[in-house]
Design a protein around this motif. Structure first.
Motif, PDB file in Angstrom:
ATOM      1  N   PHE A 152       0.784  -1.234   0.000  1.00  0.00           N
ATOM      2  CA  PHE A 152       0.000   0.000   0.000  1.00  0.00           C
ATOM      3  C   PHE A 152       0.821   1.292   0.000  1.00  0.00           C
ATOM      4  N   PHE A 153       2.074   1.246   0.428  1.00  0.00           N
ATOM      5  CA  PHE A 153       2.835   2.484   0.609  1.00  0.00           C
ATOM      6  C   PHE A 153       4.022   2.650  -0.343  1.00  0.00           C
ATOM      7  N   SER A 154       4.376   1.645  -1.100  1.00  0.00           N
ATOM      8  CA  SER A 154       5.531   1.779  -1.990  1.00  0.00           C
ATOM      9  C   SER A 154       5.185   2.708  -3.148  1.00  0.00           C
ATOM     10  N   ALA A 155       6.222   3.350  -3.699  1.00  0.00           N
ATOM     11  CA  ALA A 155       6.034   4.272  -4.817  1.00  0.00           C
ATOM     12  C   ALA A 155       7.234   4.163  -5.745  1.00  0.00           C
ATOM     13  N   ALA A 156       6.983   3.846  -6.993  1.00  0.00           N
ATOM     14  CA  ALA A 156       8.066   3.708  -7.961  1.00  0.00           C
ATOM     15  C   ALA A 156       8.832   5.017  -8.072  1.00  0.00           C
ATOM     16  N   GLY A 157      10.151   4.906  -8.033  1.00  0.00           N
ATOM     17  CA  GLY A 157      10.994   6.079  -8.183  1.00  0.00           C
ATOM     18  C   GLY A 157      11.215   6.866  -6.911  1.00  0.00           C
ATOM     19  N   GLU A 158      10.702   6.377  -5.788  1.00  0.00           N
ATOM     20  CA  GLU A 158      10.832   7.111  -4.519  1.00  0.00           C
ATOM     21  C   GLU A 158      11.206   6.160  -3.392  1.00  0.00           C
ATOM     22  N   ASP A 159      12.337   6.448  -2.737  1.00  0.00           N
ATOM     23  CA  ASP A 159      12.698   5.685  -1.542  1.00  0.00           C
ATOM     24  C   ASP A 159      11.861   6.159  -0.367  1.00  0.00           C
ATOM     25  N   ARG A 160      11.208   5.211   0.291  1.00  0.00           N
ATOM     26  CA  ARG A 160      10.410   5.523   1.471  1.00  0.00           C
ATOM     27  C   ARG A 160      10.799   4.565   2.591  1.00  0.00           C
ATOM     28  N   CYS A 161      10.687   5.051   3.809  1.00  0.00           N
ATOM     29  CA  CYS A 161      10.874   4.196   4.972  1.00  0.00           C
ATOM     30  C   CYS A 161       9.672   4.367   5.888  1.00  0.00           C
ATOM     31  N   ILE A 162       9.091   3.271   6.315  1.00  0.00           N
ATOM     32  CA  ILE A 162       8.004   3.301   7.293  1.00  0.00           C
ATOM     33  C   ILE A 162       8.608   2.950   8.649  1.00  0.00           C
TER      34      ILE A 162
END
Length: 365
Positions: A152-162
């Motif tokens: 639900f939270f991943s986004a192509a081209g963007e590093d994210r950390c939960i």
């Protein structure tokens, strides 16, 4: 559209969060939420039993008592939503963790909160016991929520950390390259140690907004002793709990620092969380760290995380459309949907399991 309920009580052992949701692709619609607090005597007995102070009778009685409270939380959220029980596909109940010992020759993880009672009293099929199949396949049995984060939270081209700040802190790195593996693990203590020290010293269950910690100063000697704990330098996959990070662990360290003010200890515990997260979290240019869990309401902790994790930006999962309090309950509603759909609920690259596994035992209504 099928509705699902998620029930979650974490290592802080303060109560049960219940949520009723529907899923449509990557969209989550929340229909109702409810929190059922644990009575003080139940919370005290749970804390004692989690430290091996109790009998088999205590275990049985608390399994029944917490199961009754989980059922109450579920029926309360059903009533709030106005949904007939027959319209709800299933309840995903995490249960209440008592002991989590994933390492050693006989790994185990114990969650109580009898799902038979939940199914019987709600009339809704209940899925529970999510962790042990992952353990059986060689995994840590935790953390499990990264699979939900990825969905639900991943986004192509963007590093994210939960970053989940519960009793224990854990992270999920969602790489910009969707084909790259997700990483996730427990970084160490968060609210559990701060809450335990606050209760021990002030009689209050928690340090609201971090106000008491903000009165103190970091003691670098104590912090150094805390950071010498071997867990922090272990490589993942790894997970931990209050079996290791508890009031007794802290008081052993405090024997070497007997003259510290209570507020200074609290501030140092907060710093421990901020530092151990920053030391273990992956850092990528432009990465945002989205925070969920009870610690997201700790103003001082959020401030210090922005300092220790700079230049990454600290934000709330509310920016992703989900309030920090409800991320984990929604995750267990989703894990129930995965179970009934015959789909895996773990990420082997996170837990260390030998492969993807369908998680949870089903208790039919």
């Amino acid at each position: 559209m099928k509705a699902w309920i998620g029930l979650m009580s974490g290592t802080s052992m303060d109560g049960i969060d219940a949520i009723l949701v529907t899923f449509e692709d990557r969209h989550i619609r929340i229909h109702a939420t409810h929190t059922t607090d644990y009575p003080s005597d139940i919370r005290q007995r749970l804390a004692s039993l989690s430290q091996n102070r109790g009998t088999p009778d205590d275990l049985g009685e608390l399994d029944h008592a917490t199961g009754s409270l989980f059922a109450l939380a579920a029926t309360s959220v059903i009533e709030k939503a106005g949904f007939p029980p027959a319209s709800i596909a299933a309840i995903g109940s995490h249960g209440q963790t008592l002991r989590h010992q994933p390492d050693g020759s006989k790994p185990f993880s114990i969650q109580i909160g009898d799902p038979n009672l939940i199914a019987e009293r709600t009339g809704v099929t209940t899925v529970a016991d999510f962790r042990r199949r992952d353990l059986a396949s060689g995994g840590q049995g935790a953390p499990l929520v990264p699979a939900f984060h990825k969905a639900f939270f991943s986004a192509a081209g963007e590093d994210r950390c939960i970053l989940n700040l519960g009793g224990i802190a854990n992270i999920t790195h969602l790489p910009a390259d969707n084909s790259a593996p997700v990483t996730g693990f427990d970084t160490g203590p968060s609210n559990a140690l701060m809450d335990a020290w606050c209760l021990d010293q002030t009689g209050k269950a928690y340090d609201k907004d971090g106000a008491w910690a903000d009165e103190g100063i970091v003691d670098q000697d104590l912090l150094g002793d805390m950071l010498s704990e071997a867990y922090f330098s272990r490589q993942p996959p790894k997970s931990t709990g209050t079996e290791k990070f508890n009031l007794e662990w802290l008081k052993v360290l405090l024997n070497r620092h007997p003259d510290l003010a209570g507020a200074d200890v609290q501030r140092t515990l907060l710093e421990l969380t901020a530092v151990t997260v920053a030391q273990q979290i992956p850092h990528f240019p432009g990465m945002t760290i989205f925070v969920c869990g009870g610690g997201a309401r700790n103003r001082v902790l959020m401030r210090e995380l922005q300092r220790t994790c700079s230049p990454s930006r600290i934000a709330s999962t509310a920016e992703l459309g989900l309030d920090p309090q409800w991320v984990e309950p929604v995750a267990f509603a989703w894990l129930a949907s995965q179970r009934l759909s015959g789909k895996p609920g773990n990420l082997p690259e996170v837990t260390g399991a030998s492969g993807e596994r369908i998680l949870g035992a089903v208790y039919y209504a």
